[in-house]
Design an enzyme around this catalytic site. Structure first.
Site, short mmCIF file in Angstrom:
data_model
loop_
_atom_site.label_atom_id
_atom_site.label_comp_id
_atom_site.label_asym_id
_atom_site.label_seq_id
_atom_site.Cartn_x
_atom_site.Cartn_y
_atom_site.Cartn_z
CG ASP A 185 2.41 -12.66 -0.78
OD1 ASP A 185 2.44 -12.42 -1.85
OD2 ASP A 185 2.21 -12.00 0.22
CG ASN A 231 7.72 3.44 -0.63
OD1 ASN A 231 8.35 4.18 -1.26
ND2 ASN A 231 7.65 2.19 -0.69
CG LEU A 280 8.87 9.52 5.85
CD1 LEU A 280 9.06 10.74 6.68
CD2 LEU A 280 9.48 10.02 4.56
N GLY A 281 9.33 4.87 6.40
CA GLY A 281 9.70 3.73 6.88
C GLY A 281 10.02 3.78 8.35
N GLY A 322 8.80 7.27 10.10
CA GLY A 322 7.38 7.62 10.39
C GLY A 322 6.70 7.94 9.10
CG ASP A 348 6.76 -10.85 7.00
OD1 ASP A 348 7.26 -10.09 6.22
OD2 ASP A 348 6.05 -11.82 6.40
CG ASP A 383 -0.03 -3.55 1.11
OD1 ASP A 383 0.18 -2.32 0.37
OD2 ASP A 383 0.51 -4.56 0.96
O1 RIB Z 1 2.88 -5.03 -0.06
C1 RIB Z 1 2.89 -6.43 0.06
C2 RIB Z 1 2.78 -7.43 -1.10
O2 RIB Z 1 3.32 -6.98 -2.34
C3 RIB Z 1 2.76 -8.71 -0.74
O3 RIB Z 1 1.78 -9.24 0.04
C4 RIB Z 1 2.85 -9.30 -2.27
O4 RIB Z 1 2.17 -9.91 -2.81
C5 RIB Z 1 3.29 -8.13 -3.14
O5 RIB Z 1 2.32 -8.00 -3.83
#
Ligand code: RIB
Length: 294
Positions: A12, A179, A212-213, A216, A237, A243
């Site tokens: 990234d 989401n 839901l951001g 919640g 960020d 994830d």
């Molecule tokens: O979900 C976040 C990820 O989405 C980032 O790390 C980026 O690589 C994209 O795949």
């Protein structure tokens, strides 16, 4: 029960900007940072940092060796990560002053899966195991079909949502983690309750984890519906927040924790993640999450 995650590994390139760039505009960036990311490896690291064993299947380019070191550091089993010729998957991420992001994705090595490699990985897993998938790799439909034939529990995070998902037999998925935008794209519904209802209608045997951001998250399995608000924080960020939630949610399921407890832990982990820059390095360890929940 073991967790296998076949998914992306992206480098990234993260730029801080005043606002997400407009068409035709040139904008100065405040800083550039390089982080390990990719929905796949972010989620594997979240499962591992939550304390549950996870095997990651993936493809890196020649410049991707640092992913192997990260797997060793965080305890992700990397037996099924291979290096292929050509560039690693990468992204260009803009983070604006409100911590919102926009992501430009280059698939690179993540798009070089072959059926043989998938078969080779899956041969080591059984019907007792879980396969976690996202949509940043090629041959996703094949992975779902083969894993289903083996009787594995398939967990799908249909992200990013695009036409490639049309080839996937969603009826083979046991757990969706998505989401509200993906929920809309799958069901045509905007309202969270309607998304859940429609998902349940379409996939009656699947469990649904809908995030839901700022509103919640809500879990529904056809009988039990559990709502979890967010833990408000000052975000820097938001990359990998989803994830982190996914990894912790899955770890909680594997441990057999009650759903309300799993949701609370996942929401807290996500709230910590957004206070830090980057993807993989921003995922908190379980001990920190549990301490913050006290
Ligand atoms: O979900 C976040 C990820 O989405 C980032 O790390 C980026 O690589 C994209 O795949």
């Amino acid at each position: 029960m073991r967790v296998l995650n076949i998914g992306s590994l992206n480098i990234d390139y993260v730029y801080s900007v005043d606002h997400i760039i407009l068409p035709g505009e040139t904008e100065d960036t405040g800083s550039r940072n390089v982080f390990l990311g990719g929905k796949g490896i972010n989620q594997s690291c979240a499962v591992a940092k939550a304390g549950v064993e996870v095997w990651h299947g993936g493809l890196i380019g020649e410049e991707g060796k640092m992913f192997l070191d990260a797997c060793d550091e965080y305890g992700v089993n990397r037996t099924y990560i291979r290096t292929v010729e050509g560039p690693n998957g990468h992204t260009v991420i803009q983070i604006d002053k409100n911590a919102q992001n926009s992501i430009l994705l280059f698939g690179g090595a993540n798009q070089r899966f072959t059926k043989d490699f998938i078969d080779e990985i899956l041969a080591n897993f059984t019907s007792q195991d879980i396969l976690l998938l996202q949509n940043e790799v090629n041959l996703l439909a094949y992975m779902v079909d083969r894993a289903y034939e083996k009787g594995m529990t398939i967990v799908l995070n249909p992200s990013p949502f695009n036409d490639k998902l049309k080839s996937v037999d969603m009826g083979k998925v046991s757990i969706f983690i998505l989401n509200e935008v993906e929920g809309f794209q799958l069901t045509g519904e905007n309202d969270p309750d309607k998304i859940l209802q429609k998902m349940h209608q379409l996939y009656p045997n699947a469990r649904i984890m809908l995030t839901l951001g700022k509103d919640g998250a809500v879990y529904f399995d056809g009988e039990q519906k559990v709502y979890q608000p967010i833990f408000p924080v000052q975000a820097v960020d938001t990359t990998a927040a989803g994830d982190t939630f996914t990894g912790y949610f899955l770890a909680g399921l594997v441990e057999g924790l009650p759903i309300p407890e799993i949701l609370k832990m996942s929401a807290k982990a996500s709230s910590i993640c957004v206070t830090r820059p980057g993807a993989v390095p921003s995922v908190p360890y379980r001990a920190e999450v549990m301490e913050a929940l006290k």
